[in-house]
Design an enzyme around this catalytic site. Sequence first.
Site, PDB file in Angstrom:
ATOM      1  N   SER A   4       0.848  -1.188   0.000  1.00  0.00           N
ATOM      2  CA  SER A   4       0.000   0.000   0.000  1.00  0.00           C
ATOM      3  C   SER A   4       0.881   1.233   0.000  1.00  0.00           C
ATOM      4  CB  SER A   4      -0.889   0.002   1.249  1.00  0.00           C
ATOM      5  OG  SER A   4      -1.511   1.253   1.439  1.00  0.00           O
ATOM      6  N   TYR A  56      -1.982  -0.542  10.617  1.00  0.00           N
ATOM      7  CA  TYR A  56      -2.077  -0.919   9.203  1.00  0.00           C
ATOM      8  C   TYR A  56      -0.784  -0.550   8.490  1.00  0.00           C
ATOM      9  CZ  TYR A  56      -3.648  -1.004   4.342  1.00  0.00           C
ATOM     10  OH  TYR A  56      -3.758  -1.257   2.994  1.00  0.00           O
TER      11      TYR A  56
END
Length: 291
Positions: free
Chosen positions: A141, A154
């Site tokens: 990501s 995350y």
Amino acid sequence: MTIVRSADKVWLITGCSSGLGRAIAKQVASRGYRVAVTARDVGSVKDLVASYEGAARAFALDVTDPTSVDRVVVDVTAHFGQIDVLVNNAGIGYFGSVEESDERDVRRMFDVNLFGVGSMIKTVLPQMRQRRSGHIVNVASAGGIVAFPAVGYYNASKWALLGLSEALQKEVQHLGIRVTVAAPSGLRVRQAAGDAHFEMPDTRYEDYVPTVGAIRHALIESFGRQPGDPLLAGDAIVQAVESPESPFRLFLGRAAVKYAKQRAVELLHDATVWEEISEAVDYEDARGEAL
């Protein structure tokens, strides 16, 4: 750019029930490759497999269950003959302040985003090593490049995935096995909150309203308006695999490119400004650049 395409190549993609995984599977199958489409619930990918009958086949897979991982690799290999490209796409998000995050939920996220990826890699690598060929794509990501309030854990899971992938690349590149980390920024894969792959606990402390609360609000407001097209992201990933000069880091989206350049500038700044103090910690008689 030189493209190498062979319909004999077999792709195994995790997390194909929705979003980017589904988009990658569509792009792969539409090019004539054979593809193992996996999801925890194979019913969620039946329509996808039906659209590419003969090229695609569905397999049930839970990346957090070693037995499931072993079984799917055996079954895919038995059906298609081998696995040439492994795409570790399955992942979940968790969005809350570091202080307010629930440890059980965070550990579950790491089981999917990191340890599940490691399990897939360890199970597929032996046949790639034997053939001296293969490509592993790990979907990270832009959140693995730069961190924001509300996504600390995350971020940590995706930064860990980047570190694992870089070490893996250096371990296997001399064996003819390539590794690519795809780092997308906002993809239009969710229309609203409440997704089973997307945990967003409430902010309990007023102190975090200006930081965590602001990011959470912006995130919710972005649903359905994210800039990235999953199909185009899937296309970019396939192009990277097909290219003999495939990148290690594949940034997907303008924001991802911006964050990568921003991080490069920040690293250079800190290393340069503090260079004298940083280097002074070594013994005077030290030689070379040991770890």
